[in-house]
Motif scaffolding. Structure first.
Motif, PDB file in Angstrom:
ATOM      1  N   SER A   1      -3.898  47.159 -11.600  1.00 25.86           N
ATOM      2  CA  SER A   1      -4.945  47.762 -12.086  1.00 25.86           C
ATOM      3  C   SER A   1      -5.886  47.542 -10.901  1.00 25.86           C
ATOM      4  O   SER A   1      -6.735  47.805  -9.572  1.00 25.86           O
ATOM      5  CB  SER A   1      -5.544  45.973 -12.932  1.00 25.86           C
ATOM      6  N   ARG A   2      -6.336  49.463 -11.470  1.00 29.42           N
ATOM      7  CA  ARG A   2      -7.438  49.529 -10.669  1.00 29.42           C
ATOM      8  C   ARG A   2      -8.395  50.632 -11.239  1.00 29.42           C
ATOM      9  O   ARG A   2      -7.982  50.879 -12.979  1.00 29.42           O
ATOM     10  CB  ARG A   2      -6.902  50.699  -9.241  1.00 29.42           C
ATOM     11  N   SER A   3      -9.092  50.927 -11.086  1.00 29.12           N
ATOM     12  CA  SER A   3     -10.263  51.325 -12.052  1.00 29.12           C
ATOM     13  C   SER A   3      -9.942  53.236 -11.639  1.00 29.12           C
ATOM     14  O   SER A   3      -9.162  53.600 -11.558  1.00 29.12           O
ATOM     15  CB  SER A   3     -11.645  51.896 -11.322  1.00 29.12           C
TER      16      SER A   3
ATOM     17  N   SER B   1     -15.115  53.740 -14.470  1.00 34.14           N
ATOM     18  CA  SER B   1     -15.031  52.518 -14.060  1.00 34.14           C
ATOM     19  C   SER B   1     -14.669  51.251 -15.247  1.00 34.14           C
ATOM     20  O   SER B   1     -14.065  50.608 -14.104  1.00 34.14           O
ATOM     21  CB  SER B   1     -16.490  51.618 -13.631  1.00 34.14           C
ATOM     22  N   GLU B   2     -13.659  52.312 -16.107  1.00 38.90           N
ATOM     23  CA  GLU B   2     -12.771  50.775 -16.596  1.00 38.90           C
ATOM     24  C   GLU B   2     -11.803  50.523 -16.102  1.00 38.90           C
ATOM     25  O   GLU B   2     -11.310  51.785 -14.827  1.00 38.90           O
ATOM     26  CB  GLU B   2     -11.966  51.627 -18.096  1.00 38.90           C
ATOM     27  N   THR B   3     -10.707  49.766 -16.393  1.00 34.81           N
ATOM     28  CA  THR B   3      -9.571  49.812 -14.712  1.00 34.81           C
ATOM     29  C   THR B   3      -8.042  50.279 -16.207  1.00 34.81           C
ATOM     30  O   THR B   3      -8.202  50.534 -17.596  1.00 34.81           O
ATOM     31  CB  THR B   3      -8.909  48.638 -14.662  1.00 34.81           C
ATOM     32  N   THR B   4      -7.498  50.125 -15.252  1.00 36.33           N
ATOM     33  CA  THR B   4      -5.881  50.403 -15.559  1.00 36.33           C
ATOM     34  C   THR B   4      -4.546  50.114 -15.061  1.00 36.33           C
ATOM     35  O   THR B   4      -4.654  50.019 -13.825  1.00 36.33           O
ATOM     36  CB  THR B   4      -5.669  52.151 -15.796  1.00 36.33           C
ATOM     37  N   ASP B   5      -3.336  50.046 -15.455  1.00 37.72           N
ATOM     38  CA  ASP B   5      -2.672  49.701 -15.554  1.00 37.72           C
ATOM     39  C   ASP B   5      -1.968  50.673 -14.799  1.00 37.72           C
ATOM     40  O   ASP B   5      -0.311  50.420 -14.453  1.00 37.72           O
ATOM     41  CB  ASP B   5      -1.191  48.510 -15.934  1.00 37.72           C
TER      42      ASP B   5
ATOM     43  N   GLU C   1     -17.416  56.389  -8.354  1.00 41.26           N
ATOM     44  CA  GLU C   1     -15.786  55.674  -8.497  1.00 41.26           C
ATOM     45  C   GLU C   1     -14.554  56.164  -8.655  1.00 41.26           C
ATOM     46  O   GLU C   1     -13.131  55.791  -7.724  1.00 41.26           O
ATOM     47  CB  GLU C   1     -15.469  55.737 -10.429  1.00 41.26           C
TER      48      GLU C   1
ATOM     49  N   TYR D   1      -7.665  55.784 -10.242  1.00 37.57           N
ATOM     50  CA  TYR D   1      -6.289  56.624 -10.859  1.00 37.57           C
ATOM     51  C   TYR D   1      -6.393  57.619 -10.797  1.00 37.57           C
ATOM     52  O   TYR D   1      -5.331  58.765 -10.558  1.00 37.57           O
ATOM     53  CB  TYR D   1      -6.364  56.006 -12.293  1.00 37.57           C
TER      54      TYR D   1
END
Ligand SMILES: Cc1ncc(C[n+]2csc(CCOP(=O)(O)OP(=O)(O)O)c2C)c(N)n1
Ligand SMILES: [Mg+2]
Length: 533
Positions: free
Chosen positions: A2-4, A168-172, A31, A8
């Motif tokens: 998971s990162r911002s 700034s939301e996160t994603t995998d 970001e 990504y």
């Protein structure tokens, strides 16, 4: 992992072959810079977002590889729009990633920082593809579309905007390499045969070749030799034939003699060119009386104001090669066409015999530049008289050696585009002439070149005027108004920036100064006073 989403984005760009980004950070794209800091992507800090766009453009024009530009929302986007429009009109791949204010505020005019009434609509009016991402999946899918649009068919600049809160939301999601886009369109055999027949039977064929044929120089040459027909190029197609090739009319469509040759032709084959106003000045449409064959990857060009009789939706290289193979083996019945007026060399002598004293002094400076550069040296030009003349008169033997902001015609292109090109190809000799007025548009980027230690000769062609406009006013009997600008001391200004600087008072001094500049670590501003040449 998971990162911002900001990180990504950078990972996706790297996974898809983008290794350089030009930009300016701000609170609205922090970001993205977290992503840059964690990556091995090269970031070049420019002095104005327009410089970022031109630099990414120059990077792609010379190397053929796209680069990216990162901007903040609002003024970052409005500043880069001119460069995006230039890239659009010259079919250059350029990716701009911008942010927007938070989603909740969009379109509501709350008065948030960097607010635009409708940022997405503004971008949509300039870029080939413009998308807004609301999720990580959107980022992935839109970037796939944007990058494919840079690599498929006719390249256009692409734009992705990501609202601040999304960034700034996160994603995998994994940063995958996207599948390669579809190959370029290929001409169909019946059209290839029809084109070959039309050309072989023509009494007076002419080929007009543009930037879309840049990867097809060898195929164009073989076809022109088989047909023994003249070839005229647009500025974007300059160098498609070696300068002294017997068929080469050069970039000469703006000369009356060449326009009448083209309008007298019984078959004109236009390959990879818009046949736009800036390809021939000054008419909206080239007067053609013959039958027209168009070859283009852009389907819109096949059915435009010219109404081609035969339209090949194809990439230039495969189409020219296929037409050459389909030509009948028997010699054509044409007599005296390639030799008319002494052929292309005779026609060029005729054009050059008409050059006035001003053109001759520009010619001497252009030859001095030519003499200073290695054979594969590269020139990025601005909107200045010496460049308009150089579009024809600067000798090059291959494409991608002379670049001009043809279509959109904006001042300030040369320096930032040249620095982007130099960064893409550090071993090539790259230089950038501009006029005394146009030079001042993006002079801030001299600092970028100083900081990046780029060996870059930056010539100021100084005629102490907005020369072209002054001449246009005089020709239109308008008292020259707003065409004399007070210039800075260019040499002192460049020295103050940490660049090297000198004046060249004649052709020999110009050649020597450019040679020295090519060996200097950092840019060199060279002032050439037009009346000295
Ligand atoms: C952004 C932009 N603004 C205005 C123009 C109109 N324009 C074209 S050439 C020119 C004069 C440029 O002067 P200079 O750079 O000294 O070149 P010169 O014509 O003297 O060779 C102007 C104002 C333009 N092409 N682009
Ligand atoms: Mg000037």
């Amino acid at each position: 992992m998971s990162r911002s989403i900001g990180r990504y984005v950078v990972e996706l760009l790297i996974a898809n072959g983008i290794d350089t980004v030009f930009g300016i950070p701000g609170v609205h794209n922090l970001e993205l810079y977290r992503g840059l800091a964690a990556s091995n992507m090269r970031h070049v800090l420019v002095r104005h977002e327009q410089g970022a766009g031109f630099a990414a453009d120059g990077f792609a024009r010379l190397s053929g590889r796209p680069a990216a530009a990162f901007t903040i929302s609002g003024p970052g986007l409005t500043n880069i729009l001119t460069a995006a429009a230039q890239a659009y009109s010259d079919s250059v791949p350029l990716l701009v990633v911008a942010t927007t204010p938070v989603r909740a505020s969009l379109g509501k005019q709350w008065g948030v920082l960097h607010e635009l009434h409708d940022q997405a609509a503004l971008a949509a009016g300039v870029f080939g593809v413009a998308r807004t991402a609301a999720t990580a999946e959107d980022v992935r899918d839109h970037l796939r579309t944007c990058l494919a649009s840079l690599r498929t068919g006719r390249p256009r600049p692409a734009y992705l905007e990501i609202p601040l809160d999304v960034l700034s939301e996160t994603t995998d999601l994994p940063a995958l390499r996207f599948a390669d886009p579809a190959p370029l369109p290929q001409a169909q055999p019946p059209q290839v045969e029809a084109a070959a027949r039309m050309l072989a039977q023509a009494a007076r064929p002419v080929i007009v070749a543009g930037g879309g044929a840049r990867e097809a120089a060898a195929e164009l040459r073989r076809l022109a030799e088989a047909l023994e027909c003249p070839v005229v190029m647009t500025a974007a197609g300059k160098g498609l034939l070696p300068e002294n090739h017997a068929s080469n009319l050069g970039t000469s469509l703006h000369h009356e003699a060449v326009q009448s040759l083209v309008s007298d032709a019984d078959v004109v084959m236009a390959v990879g060119t818009e046949l736009g106003e800036t390809d021939f000045y000054y008419a909206l449409k080239l007067p053609l009386r013959g039958r027209l064959i168009r070859i283009d990857v852009d389907p819109n060009k096949l059915a435009d104001q010219y109404g081609a009789e035969l339209a090949l939706w194809a990439d230039a290289r495969s189409a020219l090669e296929a037409i050459h193979r389909a030509l009948p083996r028997t010699a054509s019945s044409r007599s005296g066409w390639s030799g008319k007026n002494g052929g292309a060399p005779g026609m060029r002598r005729q054009i050059e015999g008409g050059f006035d004293a001003k053109a001759r002094s520009q010619w001497s400076a252009l030859n001095a530049i030519r003499a200073a550069l290695p054979e594969d040296g590269v020139v990025f030009t601005d909107m200045t008289q010496i460049a308009y003349f150089g579009n024809y008169a600067f000798p090059v033997d291959a494409p991608r050696r002379w670049f001009h902001p043809s279509g959109y015609g904006t001042l300030g292109f040369a320096l930032p585009a040249a620095l982007g090109a130099k960064i893409s190809s550090p071993l090539r000799a790259v230089m950038a002439p501009a006029g005394d007025f146009g030079r001042q548009f993006t002079l801030g980027e001299l600092m970028t070149a100083v900081e990046s230690e780029l060996a870059l000769p930056v010539v100021v062609w100084n005629n102490s005027a907005l020369g072209q406009i002054r001449d246009d006013m005089i020709a239109a009997k308008i008292p020259p108004t707003g065409v004399i600008a007070r210039n800075p001391d260019f040499v002192a200004l460049a020295l103050a920036c940490g660049a090297a600087a000198t004046r060249a008072r004649n052709a020999e001094e110009l050649t020597l100064a450019i040679r020295k500049a090519l060996d200097h670590r950092g840019p060199t501003l060279i002032e050439a006073v037009a009346t000295d040449f």
